[in-house]
Design a protein around this motif. Structure first.
Motif, mmCIF file in Angstrom:
data_model
loop_
_atom_site.group_PDB
_atom_site.id
_atom_site.type_symbol
_atom_site.label_atom_id
_atom_site.label_comp_id
_atom_site.label_asym_id
_atom_site.label_seq_id
_atom_site.Cartn_x
_atom_site.Cartn_y
_atom_site.Cartn_z
ATOM 1 N N MET A 133 0.852 -1.177 0.000
ATOM 2 C CA MET A 133 0.000 0.000 0.000
ATOM 3 C C MET A 133 0.899 1.242 0.000
ATOM 4 N N ALA A 134 0.644 2.149 -0.886
ATOM 5 C CA ALA A 134 1.471 3.342 -1.059
ATOM 6 C C ALA A 134 1.330 4.304 0.124
ATOM 7 N N LEU A 135 2.339 5.115 0.273
ATOM 8 C CA LEU A 135 2.325 6.133 1.330
ATOM 9 C C LEU A 135 1.743 7.424 0.755
ATOM 10 N N THR A 136 0.447 7.449 0.617
ATOM 11 C CA THR A 136 -0.253 8.626 0.111
ATOM 12 C C THR A 136 -0.420 9.646 1.231
ATOM 13 N N ARG A 190 12.061 -0.089 12.876
ATOM 14 C CA ARG A 190 10.631 0.059 12.608
ATOM 15 C C ARG A 190 10.360 1.073 11.497
ATOM 16 N N THR A 191 10.949 2.269 11.592
ATOM 17 C CA THR A 191 10.692 3.283 10.563
ATOM 18 C C THR A 191 11.331 2.873 9.230
ATOM 19 N N TRP A 192 12.547 2.323 9.305
ATOM 20 C CA TRP A 192 13.201 1.830 8.088
ATOM 21 C C TRP A 192 12.344 0.731 7.459
ATOM 22 N N GLY A 193 11.898 -0.208 8.290
ATOM 23 C CA GLY A 193 11.100 -1.323 7.807
ATOM 24 C C GLY A 193 9.803 -0.890 7.136
ATOM 25 N N ALA A 194 9.188 0.171 7.641
ATOM 26 C CA ALA A 194 7.967 0.680 7.018
ATOM 27 C C ALA A 194 8.254 1.184 5.615
ATOM 28 N N LEU A 195 9.368 1.889 5.435
ATOM 29 C CA LEU A 195 9.741 2.368 4.102
ATOM 30 C C LEU A 195 10.137 1.212 3.186
ATOM 31 N N TYR A 196 10.865 0.260 3.725
ATOM 32 C CA TYR A 196 11.261 -0.917 2.953
ATOM 33 C C TYR A 196 10.029 -1.719 2.537
ATOM 34 N N GLY A 197 9.069 -1.785 3.400
ATOM 35 C CA GLY A 197 7.855 -2.543 3.129
ATOM 36 C C GLY A 197 7.017 -1.996 1.991
ATOM 37 N N VAL A 198 7.191 -0.726 1.674
ATOM 38 C CA VAL A 198 6.470 -0.126 0.541
ATOM 39 C C VAL A 198 7.432 0.194 -0.603
ATOM 40 N N ASP A 199 8.588 -0.461 -0.579
ATOM 41 C CA ASP A 199 9.586 -0.353 -1.655
ATOM 42 C C ASP A 199 10.175 1.042 -1.827
ATOM 43 N N GLU A 200 10.240 1.798 -0.741
ATOM 44 C CA GLU A 200 10.918 3.098 -0.784
ATOM 45 C C GLU A 200 12.408 2.953 -0.460
ATOM 46 N N LEU A 201 12.790 1.829 0.126
ATOM 47 C CA LEU A 201 14.190 1.472 0.367
ATOM 48 C C LEU A 201 14.423 0.086 -0.224
ATOM 49 N N ASN A 202 15.632 -0.150 -0.708
ATOM 50 C CA ASN A 202 15.929 -1.390 -1.426
ATOM 51 C C ASN A 202 16.386 -2.552 -0.552
ATOM 52 N N GLU A 203 16.852 -2.260 0.642
ATOM 53 C CA GLU A 203 17.412 -3.297 1.506
ATOM 54 C C GLU A 203 16.752 -3.236 2.888
ATOM 55 N N PRO A 204 16.704 -4.379 3.597
ATOM 56 C CA PRO A 204 16.208 -4.354 4.987
ATOM 57 C C PRO A 204 17.149 -3.540 5.876
ATOM 58 N N TYR A 205 16.699 -3.270 7.066
ATOM 59 C CA TYR A 205 17.467 -2.449 8.009
ATOM 60 C C TYR A 205 18.866 -3.030 8.223
ATOM 61 N N PRO A 206 19.880 -2.226 8.002
ATOM 62 C CA PRO A 206 21.255 -2.705 8.180
ATOM 63 C C PRO A 206 21.699 -2.601 9.637
ATOM 64 N N ASP A 207 22.448 -3.582 10.070
ATOM 65 C CA ASP A 207 22.957 -3.563 11.440
ATOM 66 C C ASP A 207 24.419 -3.988 11.421
ATOM 67 N N PRO A 208 25.343 -3.074 11.620
ATOM 68 C CA PRO A 208 25.137 -1.691 12.039
ATOM 69 C C PRO A 208 24.809 -0.783 10.853
ATOM 70 N N LEU A 209 24.227 0.333 11.177
ATOM 71 C CA LEU A 209 23.833 1.348 10.205
ATOM 72 C C LEU A 209 25.018 2.254 9.905
ATOM 73 N N SER A 210 25.253 2.541 8.636
ATOM 74 C CA SER A 210 26.327 3.465 8.252
ATOM 75 C C SER A 210 25.743 4.844 7.965
ATOM 76 N N ILE A 211 26.600 5.830 7.902
ATOM 77 C CA ILE A 211 26.158 7.192 7.591
ATOM 78 C C ILE A 211 25.565 7.245 6.189
ATOM 79 N N GLU A 212 26.122 6.469 5.258
ATOM 80 C CA GLU A 212 25.588 6.436 3.901
ATOM 81 C C GLU A 212 24.179 5.857 3.888
ATOM 82 N N SER A 214 3.690 -5.162 2.366
ATOM 83 C CA SER A 214 3.591 -6.212 1.373
ATOM 84 C C SER A 214 4.800 -7.112 1.162
ATOM 85 N N ASN A 215 6.003 -6.687 1.385
ATOM 86 C CA ASN A 215 7.132 -7.519 0.989
ATOM 87 C C ASN A 215 7.568 -8.530 2.050
#
Length: 193
Positions: free
Chosen positions: A1-4, A130-152, A189-190
């Motif tokens: 479902m899109a983030l309208t 959680r916030t990363w996962g929400a974006l990933y779940g609607v295909d706004e991010l290409n990868e699951p949450y990275p651990d550890p997270l980099s500045i990039e 969805s993913n």
């Protein structure tokens, strides 16, 4: 479902109605940016940000990590905390802000992002699984949450947040609240949740 826009606004409203920390968060979003930039804050204000980072999960965050993170932050000298937060609030770029905050004990990139959300809520958002996962779940991010997270990767997260907020014509604080609820529900969805 899109983030309208309508979905973001509706979910952000649910956040305001149902999340127990919302009233103090809203007050912090309104007062901390100026207080941090002008140096009109006390140590307890900075400690509140660290506590908020862990406690907003309402017990879902591992207790040991929660306590260790807060205790490590308490090891910082009062003057060092004040100087780091003030420097971060008045720094120009993301990397400089993050670097200054990460000089403090108990501040990793995720905690630094929480500070940035309260330092400049118009440009930054706290990042977590959680916030990363929400974006990933609607295909706004290409990868699951990275651990550890980099500045990039945090930069990539911010770009996605700014893009979604711009397209929906909402501010980042509104988007944060919506992503927090969407990520909590874990129904995207993913299959990442």
């Amino acid at each position: 479902m899109a983030l309208t826009r309508s979905r973001i606004e509706k979910t952000a409203e649910e956040y305001a109605e149902e999340e127990p920390l919302y009233p103090v968060e809203e007050e912090a979003i309104e007062t901390y940016p100026a207080a941090f930039a002008e140096g009109e804050f006390g140590r307890r204000d900075a400690e509140w940000v660290v506590q908020w980072h862990y406690r907003r999960f309402l017990g879902a965050y591992p207790e040991r990590e929660h306590r260790e993170g807060e205790e490590r932050f308490e090891e910082n000298e009062r003057g060092a905390v004040r100087e780091a937060v003030l420097d971060a609030a008045n720094a120009v770029g993301l990397e400089e802000r993050v670097d200054r905050l990460r000089e403090l004990e108990g501040v990793d990139l995720s905690v630094a992002s929480a500070f940035l959300q309260f330092i400049d809520p118009e440009r930054y958002m706290a990042v977590d699984e959680r916030t990363w996962g929400a974006l990933y779940g609607v295909d706004e991010l290409n990868e699951p949450y990275p651990d550890p997270l980099s500045i990039e990767e945090y930069r990539e997260f911010l770009a996605a947040c700014r893009r979604v907020a711009g397209e929906a014509d909402v501010d980042l604080w509104t988007l944060y609240r919506a992503l927090w609820r969407i990520g909590r529900d874990g129904k995207e969805s993913n299959g990442t949740f």
